[in-house]
Design a protein around this motif. Structure first.
Motif, PDB file in Angstrom:
ATOM      1  N   LYS A 149      21.058 -24.649 -58.256  1.00  0.00           N
ATOM      2  CA  LYS A 149      22.232 -25.902 -57.883  1.00  0.00           C
ATOM      3  C   LYS A 149      23.084 -26.388 -58.984  1.00  0.00           C
ATOM      4  O   LYS A 149      24.061 -26.970 -58.974  1.00  0.00           O
ATOM      5  N   ASP A 159      30.380 -30.897 -54.624  1.00  0.00           N
ATOM      6  CA  ASP A 159      30.015 -31.170 -53.038  1.00  0.00           C
ATOM      7  C   ASP A 159      30.152 -29.252 -52.261  1.00  0.00           C
ATOM      8  O   ASP A 159      30.056 -28.816 -50.912  1.00  0.00           O
ATOM      9  N   CYS A 161      27.108 -28.278 -53.089  1.00  0.00           N
ATOM     10  CA  CYS A 161      26.071 -27.561 -53.122  1.00  0.00           C
ATOM     11  C   CYS A 161      25.444 -27.967 -51.136  1.00  0.00           C
ATOM     12  O   CYS A 161      24.704 -27.956 -51.569  1.00  0.00           O
ATOM     13  N   ASN A 162      26.305 -27.785 -50.886  1.00  0.00           N
ATOM     14  CA  ASN A 162      25.855 -27.914 -49.285  1.00  0.00           C
ATOM     15  C   ASN A 162      25.141 -27.253 -48.925  1.00  0.00           C
ATOM     16  O   ASN A 162      25.166 -25.798 -49.732  1.00  0.00           O
ATOM     17  N   PHE A 169      22.751 -22.378 -50.894  1.00  0.00           N
ATOM     18  CA  PHE A 169      23.585 -22.645 -51.355  1.00  0.00           C
ATOM     19  C   PHE A 169      24.965 -22.252 -50.598  1.00  0.00           C
ATOM     20  O   PHE A 169      25.058 -20.713 -50.664  1.00  0.00           O
TER      21      PHE A 169
END
Length: 388
Positions: A149, A159, A161-162, A169
């Protein structure tokens, strides 16, 4: 298309047609009546009664979702009646004498149909083969996931790391190499280097066009410009296994591309896992064993439909000296049955998603509980990977 049929309602006005009230009705009105008086300890008798009631080869009448729900419920009831843990009951009914905590394949990068990025490969996973216990494997996987992450945030922003459907990820990358580089850097930051290996779920069926593979199928501006032949794909996989610590590749070719799957598997570079190629289907598994098409089975319970049939295909795969990966589905629930199944059948591998999201952690938490309960008798499968 080779899976057992998951019965849906088809009423677009309710749950977009995906409702399962028909399957529930089949349980309440047909299946329940047929099972009255049967003993849940005898799993085979219950599952055979379910198959006799449905009468179709692919469980299209009652629905594999209805049949499997009852099969699993009966298995849990059998364990309760015997007053033993579920994994021990599964070992008993399968004739398995040794219990084994599986190596978890943690999904850490998501692509394909599981994410909205441009990555054609469905997932990149990490396997803590160098752990000494399942608990240590969980720690190694979780730490690597959080380091990843940080790596993604530094390179692509917060953004990016959705997460996808299985918790991996989903940064907006498009190449296998980009994803593997991110994972490699995360592993290096943990200091676990040689103790964590990498696996890929390519799901090549999703980007196979005729006899070619479109690696940019999810990139609207590039689609059709990066076609690969089967030979090209074998060359690419061979190079990736040289450049990265990849020990397993799932569905490297289309579900009907038996020839290239066999050619790649024959190289002996890594574990080659059959997913859509096999669909946990007994006949397709028998063919793959006969033709030496791949060397590992991805077992998805709802592809086959009953606990007994799952036990049968696992025995078949073990007799062929295949690897066995008990697997989640993308639309998972918080039920943890597959954790007990993996231990009871001693499959040695489980694929349950990322070390996040409740429906994924449910499986991992159950495995931690099982290991704690077994105490000194707990055996983690990582050593088998190290020896191989």
């Amino acid at each position: 298309m080779y899976e057992a049929v998951e019965l849906r309602d088809g009423d677009k006005g309710k749950y977009l047609g995906h409702g399962v009230s028909r399957a529930v009705k089949n349980i309440n009105e047909k299946i329940s009546e047929a099972l009255i008086g049967l003993d849940p300890i005898h799993q085979y008798q219950i599952d055979q009664a379910l198959l006799d009631l449905d009468k179709t080869e692919n469980k299209a009448d009652l629905g594999a979702n209805a049949i499997l729900a009852v099969s699993i419920a009966a298995c849990k009831a059998g364990a309760a009646e015997k007053e033993v843990p579920l994994y021990k009951h599964i070992a008993d009914i399968s004739g398995n004498t040794g219990l084994l905590l599986p190596v978890p394949a943690f999904s850490v990068i998501s692509g394909g149909k599981h994410a909205g990025n441009s990555l054609s490969v469905q997932g990149i996973m990490i396997l803590p083969t160098g752990a000494n216990t399942f608990e240590e494997a969980m720690q190694m996987g979780s730490e690597t996931y959080h380091h990843l992450k940080a790596v993604i945030t530094e390179k692509y922003g917060a953004d990016a790391c959705n997460v996808g459907e299985d918790g991996g990820f989903a940064p907006n990358i498009s190449s296998f190499k980009d994803g593997l580089d991110l994972v490699n850097e995360a592993i290096e930051r943990t200091g676990y280097n040689e103790r964590i290996k990498i696996a890929m779920d390519v799901a090549a069926t999703e980007f196979c066009i005729g006899t070619k593979y479109d690696l940019d199928i999810k990139s609207p501006n590039k689609s059709g410009q990066n076609f690969k032949s089967g030979e090209d794909m074998i060359g690419m996989y061979t190079q990736l296994c040289t450049d990265y610590p990849i020990v397993s590749i799932e569905e490297p070719f289309d579900k009907e591309d038996w020839e290239n799957t066999k050619l790649f598997s024959s190289l002996g570079i890594c574990q080659v896992v059959g997913d859509n190629l096999l669909a946990s289907n007994l006949k397709r598994i028998e063919r793959a064993i006969h033709e030496s098409t791949c060397n590992a089975l991805l077992l998805k319970l709802n592809q086959i439909g009953t606990v007994t049939e799952a036990i049968e295909v696992v025995k078949l795969a073990k007799d062929a000296n295949w690897g066995i990966v008990v697997s989640q589905r993308s639309g998972e629930t918080e039920d943890s049955f597959i954790a007990d199944l993996a231990v009871g059948l001693a499959t040695g591998q489980i694929k349950a998603g990322a070390p996040c999201r409740g429906e994924r952690l449910a499986k991992y938490n159950q495995l931690l509980r099982i290991e704690e309960e077994l105490g000194d008798q707990a055996d983690y499968a990582g050593e088998r990977w190290r020896l191989s």
